[in-house]
Structures are given as structure tokens and as C-alpha cells.
Scaffold this active site. Structure first.
Site, PDB file in Angstrom:
ATOM      1  CB  THR A  25      43.910  39.215  26.944  1.00  0.00           C
ATOM      2  OG1 THR A  25      43.759  38.589  28.237  1.00  0.00           O
ATOM      3  CG2 THR A  25      44.842  40.409  27.065  1.00  0.00           C
ATOM      4  N   GLY A  26      41.996  37.459  25.495  1.00  0.00           N
ATOM      5  CA  GLY A  26      41.509  36.069  25.466  1.00  0.00           C
ATOM      6  C   GLY A  26      40.008  35.908  25.615  1.00  0.00           C
ATOM      7  NE  ARG A  75      48.436  39.986  42.262  1.00  0.00           N
ATOM      8  CZ  ARG A  75      49.607  39.935  41.632  1.00  0.00           C
ATOM      9  NH1 ARG A  75      50.438  38.954  41.905  1.00  0.00           N
ATOM     10  NH2 ARG A  75      49.937  40.837  40.741  1.00  0.00           N
ATOM     11  CG  PHE A 105      53.446  29.312  35.843  1.00  0.00           C
ATOM     12  CD1 PHE A 105      53.956  28.373  36.716  1.00  0.00           C
ATOM     13  CD2 PHE A 105      53.219  30.595  36.313  1.00  0.00           C
ATOM     14  CE1 PHE A 105      54.246  28.698  38.030  1.00  0.00           C
ATOM     15  CE2 PHE A 105      53.512  30.931  37.631  1.00  0.00           C
ATOM     16  CZ  PHE A 105      54.016  29.985  38.485  1.00  0.00           C
ATOM     17  CB  SER A 113      59.919  29.864  44.474  1.00  0.00           C
ATOM     18  OG  SER A 113      58.996  30.761  43.886  1.00  0.00           O
ATOM     19  CE1 TYR A 155      43.380  23.606  37.026  1.00  0.00           C
ATOM     20  CE2 TYR A 155      43.823  22.803  34.814  1.00  0.00           C
ATOM     21  CZ  TYR A 155      43.925  23.795  35.779  1.00  0.00           C
ATOM     22  OH  TYR A 155      44.572  24.973  35.495  1.00  0.00           O
ATOM     23  N   PRO A 196      35.527  25.628  31.397  1.00  0.00           N
ATOM     24  CG  PRO A 196      36.246  27.714  30.663  1.00  0.00           C
ATOM     25  CD  PRO A 196      36.131  26.879  31.895  1.00  0.00           C
ATOM     26  N   GLY A 197      36.837  23.579  28.755  1.00  0.00           N
ATOM     27  CA  GLY A 197      37.958  22.747  28.317  1.00  0.00           C
ATOM     28  C   GLY A 197      38.878  23.630  27.502  1.00  0.00           C
TER      29      GLY A 197
HETATM   30  C1  HXC Z   1      57.851  28.347  37.348  1.00  0.00           C
HETATM   31  C2  HXC Z   1      57.409  30.614  37.488  1.00  0.00           C
HETATM   32  C3  HXC Z   1      56.954  30.625  36.132  1.00  0.00           C
HETATM   33  C4  HXC Z   1      56.985  29.390  35.409  1.00  0.00           C
HETATM   34  C5  HXC Z   1      56.776  32.625  36.925  1.00  0.00           C
HETATM   35  N1  HXC Z   1      57.280  31.869  37.924  1.00  0.00           N
HETATM   36  N2  HXC Z   1      56.580  31.886  35.833  1.00  0.00           N
HETATM   37  N3  HXC Z   1      57.834  29.488  38.085  1.00  0.00           N
HETATM   38  N4  HXC Z   1      57.432  28.288  36.058  1.00  0.00           N
HETATM   39  N5  HXC Z   1      56.597  29.305  34.130  1.00  0.00           N
HETATM   40  C6  HXC Z   1      57.643  32.323  39.267  1.00  0.00           C
HETATM   41  C7  HXC Z   1      58.728  33.404  39.237  1.00  0.00           C
HETATM   42  O1  HXC Z   1      60.015  32.847  39.171  1.00  0.00           O
HETATM   43  C8  HXC Z   1      58.475  34.091  40.578  1.00  0.00           C
HETATM   44  O2  HXC Z   1      59.004  33.347  41.653  1.00  0.00           O
HETATM   45  C9  HXC Z   1      56.965  34.023  40.733  1.00  0.00           C
HETATM   46  O3  HXC Z   1      56.521  32.936  39.894  1.00  0.00           O
HETATM   47  C10 HXC Z   1      56.277  35.299  40.278  1.00  0.00           C
HETATM   48  O4  HXC Z   1      56.663  35.562  38.943  1.00  0.00           O
HETATM   49  P1  HXC Z   1      56.541  36.986  38.251  1.00  0.00           P
HETATM   50  O5  HXC Z   1      56.895  36.835  36.830  1.00  0.00           O
HETATM   51  O6  HXC Z   1      57.260  38.003  39.084  1.00  0.00           O
HETATM   52  O7  HXC Z   1      54.978  37.294  38.448  1.00  0.00           O
HETATM   53  P2  HXC Z   1      54.008  38.249  37.637  1.00  0.00           P
HETATM   54  O8  HXC Z   1      54.782  39.191  36.753  1.00  0.00           O
HETATM   55  O9  HXC Z   1      53.041  38.833  38.630  1.00  0.00           O
HETATM   56  O10 HXC Z   1      53.210  37.250  36.649  1.00  0.00           O
HETATM   57  C11 HXC Z   1      52.227  36.374  37.117  1.00  0.00           C
HETATM   58  C12 HXC Z   1      52.267  35.056  36.356  1.00  0.00           C
HETATM   59  C13 HXC Z   1      52.171  35.298  34.820  1.00  0.00           C
HETATM   60  C14 HXC Z   1      51.088  34.211  36.867  1.00  0.00           C
HETATM   61  C15 HXC Z   1      53.551  34.355  36.661  1.00  0.00           C
HETATM   62  O11 HXC Z   1      52.197  34.060  34.138  1.00  0.00           O
HETATM   63  C16 HXC Z   1      50.964  36.080  34.415  1.00  0.00           C
HETATM   64  O12 HXC Z   1      50.972  37.306  34.414  1.00  0.00           O
HETATM   65  N6  HXC Z   1      49.843  35.416  34.082  1.00  0.00           N
HETATM   66  C17 HXC Z   1      48.551  36.053  33.741  1.00  0.00           C
HETATM   67  C18 HXC Z   1      47.849  35.422  32.586  1.00  0.00           C
HETATM   68  C19 HXC Z   1      47.770  33.914  32.627  1.00  0.00           C
HETATM   69  O13 HXC Z   1      48.482  33.207  33.354  1.00  0.00           O
HETATM   70  N7  HXC Z   1      46.886  33.402  31.762  1.00  0.00           N
HETATM   71  C20 HXC Z   1      46.655  31.973  31.611  1.00  0.00           C
HETATM   72  C21 HXC Z   1      45.420  31.552  32.270  1.00  0.00           C
HETATM   73  S1  HXC Z   1      45.117  29.989  31.627  1.00  0.00           S
HETATM   74  P3  HXC Z   1      60.365  33.814  42.427  1.00  0.00           P
HETATM   75  O14 HXC Z   1      60.497  32.815  43.528  1.00  0.00           O
HETATM   76  O15 HXC Z   1      61.429  33.749  41.384  1.00  0.00           O
HETATM   77  O16 HXC Z   1      60.081  35.213  42.915  1.00  0.00           O
HETATM   78  C22 HXC Z   1      44.326  28.969  32.657  1.00  0.00           C
HETATM   79  C23 HXC Z   1      43.748  27.785  31.887  1.00  0.00           C
HETATM   80  C24 HXC Z   1      43.653  26.520  32.606  1.00  0.00           C
HETATM   81  O17 HXC Z   1      44.183  29.192  33.799  1.00  0.00           O
HETATM   82  C25 HXC Z   1      43.068  25.332  31.855  1.00  0.00           C
HETATM   83  C26 HXC Z   1      43.476  25.085  30.451  1.00  0.00           C
HETATM   84  C27 HXC Z   1      42.847  23.897  29.798  1.00  0.00           C
HETATM   85  P1  NAP Z   2      44.385  35.226  29.388  1.00  0.00           P
HETATM   86  O1  NAP Z   2      44.081  35.916  28.108  1.00  0.00           O
HETATM   87  O2  NAP Z   2      45.794  35.165  29.843  1.00  0.00           O
HETATM   88  O3  NAP Z   2      43.477  35.872  30.513  1.00  0.00           O
HETATM   89  C1  NAP Z   2      43.856  36.095  31.846  1.00  0.00           C
HETATM   90  C2  NAP Z   2      43.542  37.537  32.192  1.00  0.00           C
HETATM   91  O4  NAP Z   2      43.728  37.745  33.592  1.00  0.00           O
HETATM   92  C3  NAP Z   2      44.443  38.536  31.477  1.00  0.00           C
HETATM   93  O5  NAP Z   2      43.641  39.509  30.828  1.00  0.00           O
HETATM   94  C4  NAP Z   2      45.250  39.193  32.592  1.00  0.00           C
HETATM   95  O6  NAP Z   2      45.491  40.581  32.298  1.00  0.00           O
HETATM   96  C5  NAP Z   2      44.331  38.999  33.791  1.00  0.00           C
HETATM   97  N1  NAP Z   2      45.060  38.990  35.058  1.00  0.00           N
HETATM   98  C6  NAP Z   2      46.112  38.201  35.401  1.00  0.00           C
HETATM   99  N2  NAP Z   2      46.541  38.513  36.633  1.00  0.00           N
HETATM  100  C7  NAP Z   2      45.725  39.509  37.091  1.00  0.00           C
HETATM  101  C8  NAP Z   2      45.669  40.255  38.289  1.00  0.00           C
HETATM  102  N3  NAP Z   2      46.514  40.037  39.291  1.00  0.00           N
HETATM  103  N4  NAP Z   2      44.699  41.195  38.423  1.00  0.00           N
HETATM  104  C9  NAP Z   2      43.822  41.428  37.410  1.00  0.00           C
HETATM  105  N5  NAP Z   2      43.825  40.765  36.252  1.00  0.00           N
HETATM  106  C10 NAP Z   2      44.778  39.810  36.097  1.00  0.00           C
HETATM  107  O7  NAP Z   2      43.881  33.704  29.337  1.00  0.00           O
HETATM  108  P2  NAP Z   2      42.451  33.050  28.991  1.00  0.00           P
HETATM  109  O8  NAP Z   2      42.731  31.749  28.377  1.00  0.00           O
HETATM  110  O9  NAP Z   2      41.592  34.018  28.292  1.00  0.00           O
HETATM  111  O10 NAP Z   2      41.849  32.766  30.444  1.00  0.00           O
HETATM  112  C11 NAP Z   2      40.649  33.367  30.907  1.00  0.00           C
HETATM  113  C12 NAP Z   2      40.006  32.485  31.972  1.00  0.00           C
HETATM  114  O11 NAP Z   2      39.604  31.241  31.405  1.00  0.00           O
HETATM  115  C13 NAP Z   2      40.894  32.148  33.148  1.00  0.00           C
HETATM  116  O12 NAP Z   2      40.116  32.138  34.336  1.00  0.00           O
HETATM  117  C14 NAP Z   2      41.363  30.745  32.839  1.00  0.00           C
HETATM  118  O13 NAP Z   2      41.729  30.031  33.992  1.00  0.00           O
HETATM  119  C15 NAP Z   2      40.102  30.201  32.210  1.00  0.00           C
HETATM  120  N6  NAP Z   2      40.284  29.004  31.395  1.00  0.00           N
HETATM  121  C16 NAP Z   2      40.863  29.106  30.163  1.00  0.00           C
HETATM  122  C17 NAP Z   2      40.970  27.973  29.390  1.00  0.00           C
HETATM  123  C18 NAP Z   2      41.541  28.021  28.006  1.00  0.00           C
HETATM  124  O14 NAP Z   2      41.639  26.984  27.359  1.00  0.00           O
HETATM  125  N7  NAP Z   2      41.907  29.174  27.479  1.00  0.00           N
HETATM  126  C19 NAP Z   2      40.511  26.747  29.872  1.00  0.00           C
HETATM  127  C20 NAP Z   2      39.950  26.682  31.136  1.00  0.00           C
HETATM  128  C21 NAP Z   2      39.826  27.827  31.885  1.00  0.00           C
HETATM  129  P3  NAP Z   2      46.762  41.412  32.840  1.00  0.00           P
HETATM  130  O15 NAP Z   2      47.962  40.622  32.504  1.00  0.00           O
HETATM  131  O16 NAP Z   2      46.637  42.731  32.111  1.00  0.00           O
HETATM  132  O17 NAP Z   2      46.535  41.587  34.308  1.00  0.00           O
END
Ligand code: HXC
Ligand code: NAP
Length: 288
Positions: A25-26, A75, A105, A113, A155, A196-197
Site C-alpha cells: 500500500t501507499g 513483529r 495513530f 493504553s 519528528y 518524508p514530510g
Molecule cells: C487510540 C488506539 C487507536 C487509536 C488502536 N488503538 N487505534 N488507541 N487511538 N486511533 C489501540 C487499541 O484500542 C488497542 O489497545 C491497541 O491500540 C491495538 O489495537 P488493534 O486495533 O488491536 O491493533 P492492530 O489491529 O494490530 O492495528 C495496529 C494499528 C493500526 C497500528 C492500531 O492503526 C494499523 O494497522 N496500522 C498500520 C498502518 C498505519 O498505521 N499506517 C500509517 C503510517 S503513517 P487496547 O488497550 O484496547 O487493547 C506514519 C506517518 C507519520 O507513520 C508522519 C506523517 C506526516
Molecule cells: P500505509 O499505506 O499505511 O503503510 C504502512 C504499511 O505497513 C502497510 O502496508 C501495512 O500493511 C504495513 N504494516 C503495518 N503493520 C505491519 C506489521 N506489523 N508487519 C508488517 N507490515 C505492517 O502508510 P504510508 O503513508 O504509505 O506509510 C509508509 C511509511 O512512510 C511509514 O514508515 C510511515 O511512517 C512513513 N511516512 C509516511 C508519511 C506520509 O505522509 N504518508 C510521512 C512520513 C513518514 P498491513 O496492514 O497489510 O500489515
């Protein structure tokens, strides 16, 4: 020539096998696509195999390259070792590792938590360090050079409220990048990072700007260049840092954010809001 075009010369990655975590993705998908266009064979990994398979099919038809989709939760160390084994069996030795997978998030920290805090640390810091360790051990054992590229954020060094687990984890990944750049250089393993920004992706935008926040905060306005990033710009930089063209770049973190983080840092940057008429007034006052 524009910033939305590919930059490296054709065939730059011919014969190279690159693993991209979070490649389904992404930004991971976009960087994988460009590596394929340059001739690489790409292994995309994440937790959701159905998403990976769909992306692999699309990327193969868009680029004519070869993609191996493998499910792997970063992990889980044994799943990482399995990815390396399956890659070697299918494509041969790995040449580059792009640690892109992340979880994030927004939340006031006191509302989290301990499980929520840990889950982000585990995906980002533990996941990246585990994949790096497994890959590095393999390269050292095979006496083969390799390139590691980690995706962090700006950050990672400033810190940021409301994404504290991510800030802690990305800071750790940056420390990992710089530490291993020195320690593993003797094995021919380079480590670099990109910060990245804002680059629009469904994954980041839906979690970092949920609900009305997307309308309230136009991220482009925070950027001195007044726009968000184009995926190809990031893909160009990633391809350069993974390629032999960057053979002397080691331990570097390259920011690609249109000047965003420095705008927040510079003491007087808020003076941008001063109009030319106001500057005229200040100048006249000075003259008296
Ligand atoms: C507070 C939250 C939450 C939220 C989940 N939790 N979402 N707490 N606010 N929005 C809590 C849940 O209640 C739970 O705690 C624990 O986190 C685990 O949640 P699960 O949903 O069971 O986890 P899981 O299904 O493994 O999902 C992982 C995840 C999810 C990180 C929560 O968001 C995910 O799959 N993300 C992957 C992709 C992603 O995040 N992409 C963005 C990257 S962007 P409890 O205590 O209830 O068990 C990035 C850019 C940065 O990094 C810079 C931008 C400029
Ligand atoms: P994204 O599409 O949500 O990408 C995150 C990817 O990580 C997903 O494909 C997800 O796939 C995978 N992932 C999450 N948990 C995982 C796990 N436990 N094991 C293996 N894979 C896992 O978001 P994105 O914006 O493209 O982000 C990509 C990278 O850029 C990240 O490192 C993010 O911090 C960085 N970044 C993004 C931005 C931005 O503006 N978009 C800015 C700064 C930095 P599954 O859910 O299938 O596991």
C-alpha cells in the site's frame, strides 16, 4: 523534465532483489513500482496477503517486472527469516532492504493504553530492527554487500505531541540507521534513512487526520513550498539511496518535506504573515 518523472537511468536495478516491507500500500507500493520500472525484482511484505497479492498483480501488469508477495508480520522474527529464505529460493540473494512498514495513530498520550503504546513501538522499532538484524546476519554470513533504507519522519529528531509512540520509535530507527552505518560498513552494508514530510496516502491520512481534521488542517499550507509531496519524488530518492549511485552515502537521513520542519523550528519564520505594506511601515519607522 519534471519532479513527477523517474530520475534514474533505465536498468539501474537490473539483477537486483529488493525487499520492501509494507509494500502492498501507499508509499511502499509507489517505491516498489519505481524499483520494478528500473529492473529490480521486488518482494513486497505485510500482514495482509490478499492486499499484497492484488498489488503484486497490478504492479506486474503495470511494469512488466516480477513481484513476490509474502505475508510477514515484522513483529515476528521467524516470519522475517522465512521471507528471506523464500526470497532466496525464488529470486536468489537479496541486495536491498527497504524498511517502510509502520503503524501510527493520533491521540493525547494519557489516553493511550499501554497496549496501544506498545503496538506502535513493536511495529516500527522492533519490526525495523528485527528485519535489519535478520538481513544483516544473512549478508555477513554470505559475505555479500547490502543496502538498508529506513523510512522515518521529521519528528524522529524534533519529537511530536499526539504521536508520541511513533516519535519514540522513529527516533530509535534513526539511531539504528546511524549506528549500523558505522558498525556494518566493514561488511559492505550501508544504512540510510529518508524523512518524508506529508505525502498523501490512505493509510496515513485516515489515521492522522480522521473525521473533520482533514478539512481543518490543510497540510499543504504548513509547507513553505505550499504543496504536499508527489510519490514519484520519494521513489526517486529511495531508488537513488538503494542504488550503487549512492555508494559513498552512509548513515545519512535525507529530509524530503518542502522545508516543513524547518518552518516550525526557525524562531522568526512566523513573520511570513507580515504583509509588504507592514514591512514598508517598519522601514519608514526605522528611517525616522
Ligand atoms: C487510540 C488506539 C487507536 C487509536 C488502536 N488503538 N487505534 N488507541 N487511538 N486511533 C489501540 C487499541 O484500542 C488497542 O489497545 C491497541 O491500540 C491495538 O489495537 P488493534 O486495533 O488491536 O491493533 P492492530 O489491529 O494490530 O492495528 C495496529 C494499528 C493500526 C497500528 C492500531 O492503526 C494499523 O494497522 N496500522 C498500520 C498502518 C498505519 O498505521 N499506517 C500509517 C503510517 S503513517 P487496547 O488497550 O484496547 O487493547 C506514519 C506517518 C507519520 O507513520 C508522519 C506523517 C506526516
Ligand atoms: P500505509 O499505506 O499505511 O503503510 C504502512 C504499511 O505497513 C502497510 O502496508 C501495512 O500493511 C504495513 N504494516 C503495518 N503493520 C505491519 C506489521 N506489523 N508487519 C508488517 N507490515 C505492517 O502508510 P504510508 O503513508 O504509505 O506509510 C509508509 C511509511 O512512510 C511509514 O514508515 C510511515 O511512517 C512513513 N511516512 C509516511 C508519511 C506520509 O505522509 N504518508 C510521512 C512520513 C513518514 P498491513 O496492514 O497489510 O500489515
Amino acid at each position: 523534465m519534471t519532479h513527477t518523472e523517474g530520475m534514474l537511468r533505465e536498468g539501474s536495478f537490473k539483477g537486483k532483489n529488493i525487499i520492501v516491507t509494507g509494500g502492498g500500500t501507499g508509499l511502499g507500493r509507489s517505491m516498489s513500482k519505481y524499483l520494478l520500472e528500473l529492473g529490480a525484482q521486488v518482494i513486497i511484505t505485510s500482514r495482509k496477503l490478499d492486499v499484497l497479492k492484488e498489488t503484486a498483480k497490478e504492479l506486474e501488469s503495470e511494469t512488466g517486472g516480477k513481484v513476490l508477495p509474502l505475508s510477514c508480520d515484522v513483529r515476528e522474527y521467524d516470519q522475517i527469516e522465512q521471507v528471506i529464505k523464500e526470497t532466496e529460493n525464488t529470486f536468489g540473494p537479496v541486495h536491498g532492504l527497504l524498511n517502510n512498514a509502520a503503524g501510527n495513530f493520533i491521540s493525547p498520550t494519557e489516553r493511550l493504553s499501554h497496549r496501544a503504546f506498545n503496538i506502535v513501538l513493536d511495529i516500527v522499532l522492533k519490526g525495523t530492527s528485527q528485519f535489519t538484524l535478520a538481513m544483516g546476519k544473512r549478508w555477513i554470513e554470505q559475505k555479500q554487500p547490502g543496502t538498508i533504507l529506513n523510512i522515518v519522519t521529521t519528528y524522529a529528531w524534533t519529537g511530536s505531541g499526539y504521536v508520541v509512540p511513533s516519535a519514540c520509535a522513529k527516533a530509535g530507527v534513526l539511531a539504528l540507521t546511524r549506528s549500523l552505518a558505522v558498525e556494518w560498513a566493514k561488511y559492505g552494508i550501508r544504512s540510510n534513512a529518508i524523512a518524508p514530510g506529508p505525502f498523501p496516502t490512505e493509510g496515513a491520512w485516515s489515521r492522522l487526520l480522521p473525521g473533520e481534521l482533514a478539512e481543518k488542517f490543510d497540510l499543504a499550507k504548513r509547507v513553505p513550498l505550499k504543496r504536499v509531496g508527489e510519490h514519484q519524488e520519494l521513489a526517486n530518492l529511495a531508488a537513488y539511496l538503494l542504488s550503487d549511485f549512492s555508494a559513498y552515502v552512509n548513515g545519512e537521513v535525507v529530509t524530503i518535506d518542502g522545508g516543513e520542519w524547518l518552518k516550525g523550528a526557525g524562531e522568526f519564520n512566523m513573520l511570513e504573515m507580515v504583509t509588504p505594506e507592514m514591512w514598508d511601515m517598519f522601514e519608514n519607522m526605522r528611517g525616522k
